[in-house]
Scaffold this motif. Structure first.
Motif, PDB file in Angstrom:
ATOM      1  N   MET A   1       0.837  -1.173   0.000  1.00 14.22           N
ATOM      2  CA  MET A   1       0.000   0.000   0.000  1.00 14.22           C
ATOM      3  C   MET A   1       0.887   1.243   0.000  1.00 14.22           C
ATOM      4  SD  MET A   1      -1.540   0.620   3.878  1.00 14.22           S
ATOM      5  CE  MET A   1      -2.042  -1.045   4.111  1.00 14.22           C
ATOM      6  N   LYS A   2       0.304   2.355  -0.384  1.00 16.05           N
ATOM      7  CA  LYS A   2       1.015   3.635  -0.380  1.00 16.05           C
ATOM      8  C   LYS A   2       0.914   4.278   1.004  1.00 16.05           C
ATOM      9  CE  LYS A   2       1.849   3.294  -4.754  1.00 16.05           C
ATOM     10  NZ  LYS A   2       3.167   2.969  -5.207  1.00 16.05           N
ATOM     11  N   LEU A   3       1.870   5.106   1.346  1.00 14.01           N
ATOM     12  CA  LEU A   3       1.875   5.765   2.647  1.00 14.01           C
ATOM     13  C   LEU A   3       0.597   6.571   2.861  1.00 14.01           C
ATOM     14  CD1 LEU A   3       3.205   6.551   5.302  1.00 14.01           C
ATOM     15  CD2 LEU A   3       4.472   8.300   4.062  1.00 14.01           C
ATOM     16  N   SER A   4       0.090   7.207   1.829  1.00 17.85           N
ATOM     17  CA  SER A   4      -1.110   8.039   1.961  1.00 17.85           C
ATOM     18  C   SER A   4      -2.363   7.226   2.274  1.00 17.85           C
ATOM     19  CB  SER A   4      -1.327   8.855   0.689  1.00 17.85           C
ATOM     20  OG  SER A   4      -1.447   7.986  -0.422  1.00 17.85           O
ATOM     21  N   GLU A   5      -2.319   5.905   2.134  1.00 18.31           N
ATOM     22  CA  GLU A   5      -3.469   5.039   2.395  1.00 18.31           C
ATOM     23  C   GLU A   5      -3.532   4.568   3.845  1.00 18.31           C
ATOM     24  OE1 GLU A   5      -2.846   1.905  -0.408  1.00 18.31           O
ATOM     25  OE2 GLU A   5      -3.371   3.140  -2.125  1.00 18.31           O
ATOM     26  N   MET A   6      -2.488   4.805   4.630  1.00 21.35           N
ATOM     27  CA  MET A   6      -2.469   4.326   6.005  1.00 21.35           C
ATOM     28  C   MET A   6      -3.284   5.227   6.923  1.00 21.35           C
ATOM     29  SD  MET A   6       1.327   2.789   6.607  1.00 21.35           S
ATOM     30  CE  MET A   6       0.795   1.969   8.099  1.00 21.35           C
ATOM     31  N   GLN A   7      -3.875   4.628   7.949  1.00 25.41           N
ATOM     32  CA  GLN A   7      -4.692   5.346   8.921  1.00 25.41           C
ATOM     33  C   GLN A   7      -3.803   5.917  10.029  1.00 25.41           C
ATOM     34  OE1 GLN A   7      -8.077   5.751   8.601  1.00 25.41           O
ATOM     35  NE2 GLN A   7      -7.771   4.787   6.609  1.00 25.41           N
ATOM     36  N   ALA A   8      -4.243   7.005  10.604  1.00 23.52           N
ATOM     37  CA  ALA A   8      -3.531   7.604  11.747  1.00 23.52           C
ATOM     38  C   ALA A   8      -3.490   6.600  12.895  1.00 23.52           C
ATOM     39  CB  ALA A   8      -4.226   8.879  12.189  1.00 23.52           C
ATOM     40  N   GLY A   9      -2.361   6.548  13.581  1.00 19.10           N
ATOM     41  CA  GLY A   9      -2.190   5.651  14.711  1.00 19.10           C
ATOM     42  C   GLY A   9      -1.641   4.279  14.349  1.00 19.10           C
ATOM     43  N   THR A  10      -1.446   4.006  13.063  1.00 13.60           N
ATOM     44  CA  THR A  10      -0.909   2.711  12.661  1.00 13.60           C
ATOM     45  C   THR A  10       0.607   2.772  12.506  1.00 13.60           C
ATOM     46  OG1 THR A  10      -1.310   3.191  10.321  1.00 13.60           O
ATOM     47  CG2 THR A  10      -3.015   1.963  11.486  1.00 13.60           C
ATOM     48  N   ASN A  11       1.228   1.622  12.688  1.00 13.32           N
ATOM     49  CA  ASN A  11       2.675   1.494  12.513  1.00 13.32           C
ATOM     50  C   ASN A  11       2.953   0.797  11.193  1.00 13.32           C
ATOM     51  OD1 ASN A  11       3.332   2.569  15.100  1.00 13.32           O
ATOM     52  ND2 ASN A  11       2.759   0.620  16.001  1.00 13.32           N
ATOM     53  N   GLY A  12       4.115   1.086  10.628  1.00 16.24           N
ATOM     54  CA  GLY A  12       4.471   0.463   9.363  1.00 16.24           C
ATOM     55  C   GLY A  12       5.968   0.458   9.146  1.00 16.24           C
ATOM     56  N   THR A  13       6.355  -0.156   8.042  1.00 16.14           N
ATOM     57  CA  THR A  13       7.747  -0.119   7.596  1.00 16.14           C
ATOM     58  C   THR A  13       7.770   0.263   6.122  1.00 16.14           C
ATOM     59  OG1 THR A  13       7.752  -2.465   7.026  1.00 16.14           O
ATOM     60  CG2 THR A  13       8.562  -1.883   9.214  1.00 16.14           C
ATOM     61  N   VAL A  14       8.832   0.909   5.720  1.00 20.34           N
ATOM     62  CA  VAL A  14       9.004   1.297   4.323  1.00 20.34           C
ATOM     63  C   VAL A  14       9.469   0.068   3.554  1.00 20.34           C
ATOM     64  CG1 VAL A  14      10.252   2.807   2.731  1.00 20.34           C
ATOM     65  CG2 VAL A  14       9.592   3.654   4.998  1.00 20.34           C
ATOM     66  N   LYS A  15       8.740  -0.292   2.506  1.00 20.98           N
ATOM     67  CA  LYS A  15       9.105  -1.447   1.687  1.00 20.98           C
ATOM     68  C   LYS A  15       9.885  -1.045   0.441  1.00 20.98           C
ATOM     69  CE  LYS A  15       7.513  -4.668   4.166  1.00 20.98           C
ATOM     70  NZ  LYS A  15       8.469  -5.482   4.884  1.00 20.98           N
ATOM     71  N   ARG A  16       9.447   0.042  -0.221  1.00 20.66           N
ATOM     72  CA  ARG A  16      10.093   0.446  -1.474  1.00 20.66           C
ATOM     73  C   ARG A  16       9.892   1.935  -1.702  1.00 20.66           C
ATOM     74  NH1 ARG A  16       7.536  -2.345  -6.178  1.00 20.66           N
ATOM     75  NH2 ARG A  16       6.296  -0.473  -6.276  1.00 20.66           N
ATOM     76  N   LEU A  17      10.916   2.578  -2.239  1.00 18.53           N
ATOM     77  CA  LEU A  17      10.854   3.985  -2.606  1.00 18.53           C
ATOM     78  C   LEU A  17      11.019   4.095  -4.110  1.00 18.53           C
ATOM     79  CD1 LEU A  17      13.225   5.354   0.175  1.00 18.53           C
ATOM     80  CD2 LEU A  17      10.731   5.482   0.148  1.00 18.53           C
ATOM     81  N   ASP A  18      10.085   4.764  -4.770  1.00 17.63           N
ATOM     82  CA  ASP A  18      10.152   4.981  -6.210  1.00 17.63           C
ATOM     83  C   ASP A  18      10.293   6.470  -6.468  1.00 17.63           C
ATOM     84  OD1 ASP A  18       9.752   2.268  -6.905  1.00 17.63           O
ATOM     85  OD2 ASP A  18       7.590   2.504  -6.623  1.00 17.63           O
ATOM     86  N   GLY A  19      10.994   6.809  -7.505  1.00 14.59           N
ATOM     87  CA  GLY A  19      11.135   8.222  -7.849  1.00 14.59           C
ATOM     88  C   GLY A  19      12.502   8.497  -8.431  1.00 14.59           C
ATOM     89  N   ASN A  20      12.689   9.756  -8.803  1.00 13.31           N
ATOM     90  CA  ASN A  20      13.964  10.141  -9.405  1.00 13.31           C
ATOM     91  C   ASN A  20      15.040  10.274  -8.330  1.00 13.31           C
ATOM     92  OD1 ASN A  20      13.595  12.664  -8.179  1.00 13.31           O
ATOM     93  ND2 ASN A  20      12.702  13.554 -10.023  1.00 13.31           N
ATOM     94  N   GLU A  21      16.253  10.512  -8.757  1.00 12.95           N
ATOM     95  CA  GLU A  21      17.390  10.589  -7.836  1.00 12.95           C
ATOM     96  C   GLU A  21      17.235  11.718  -6.824  1.00 12.95           C
ATOM     97  OE1 GLU A  21      22.246  11.098  -7.956  1.00 12.95           O
ATOM     98  OE2 GLU A  21      21.165  10.679  -9.804  1.00 12.95           O
TER      99      GLU A  21
END
Length: 75
Positions: free
Chosen positions: A1-21
Motif C-alpha cells: 500500500m502507499k503511505l497516503s493510504e495508512m490510517q492515523a495511529g498505525t505502525n508500518g515499515t518502508v518497503k520500497r521507494l520509487d522516484g527520481n534521484e
C-alpha cells in the motif's frame, strides 16, 4: 500500500521507494529508508501526512507519499 493510504495511529515499515534521484536523496536524508519503521500520526485528506520516524516528526506531502510503498505492522 502507499503511505497516503495508512490510517492515523498505525505502525508500518518502508518497503520500497520509487522516484527520481532527487526525490530518493531528499527522502533518505530525512530518515525514510527501506526497512525503516514509522508511525502515522495524522492523515487528513488534502493535507500532508505526519509520520514519526527515527525520533522525528515529519510532514510528507501527498505527491511524495504516492512514491512510497509501505507495509502495516501489527502491534
Amino acid at each position: 500500500m502507499k503511505l497516503s493510504e495508512m490510517q492515523a495511529g498505525t505502525n508500518g515499515t518502508v518497503k520500497r521507494l520509487d522516484g527520481n534521484e532527487r526525490f530518493l536523496n531528499r527522502i533518505t536524508a530525512i530518515g525514510l529508508t527501506e526497512g525503516a519503521p514509522f508511525q502515522v500520526v495524522k492523515n487528513d485528506k488534502k493535507m500532508p501526512v505526519l509520520v514519526y520516524v527515527r525520533e522525528t516528526l515529519l510532514a510528507i506531502n501527498r505527491k511524495d507519499c504516492e512514491k512510497m510503498e509501505v507495509a502495516e505492522v501489527k502491534a
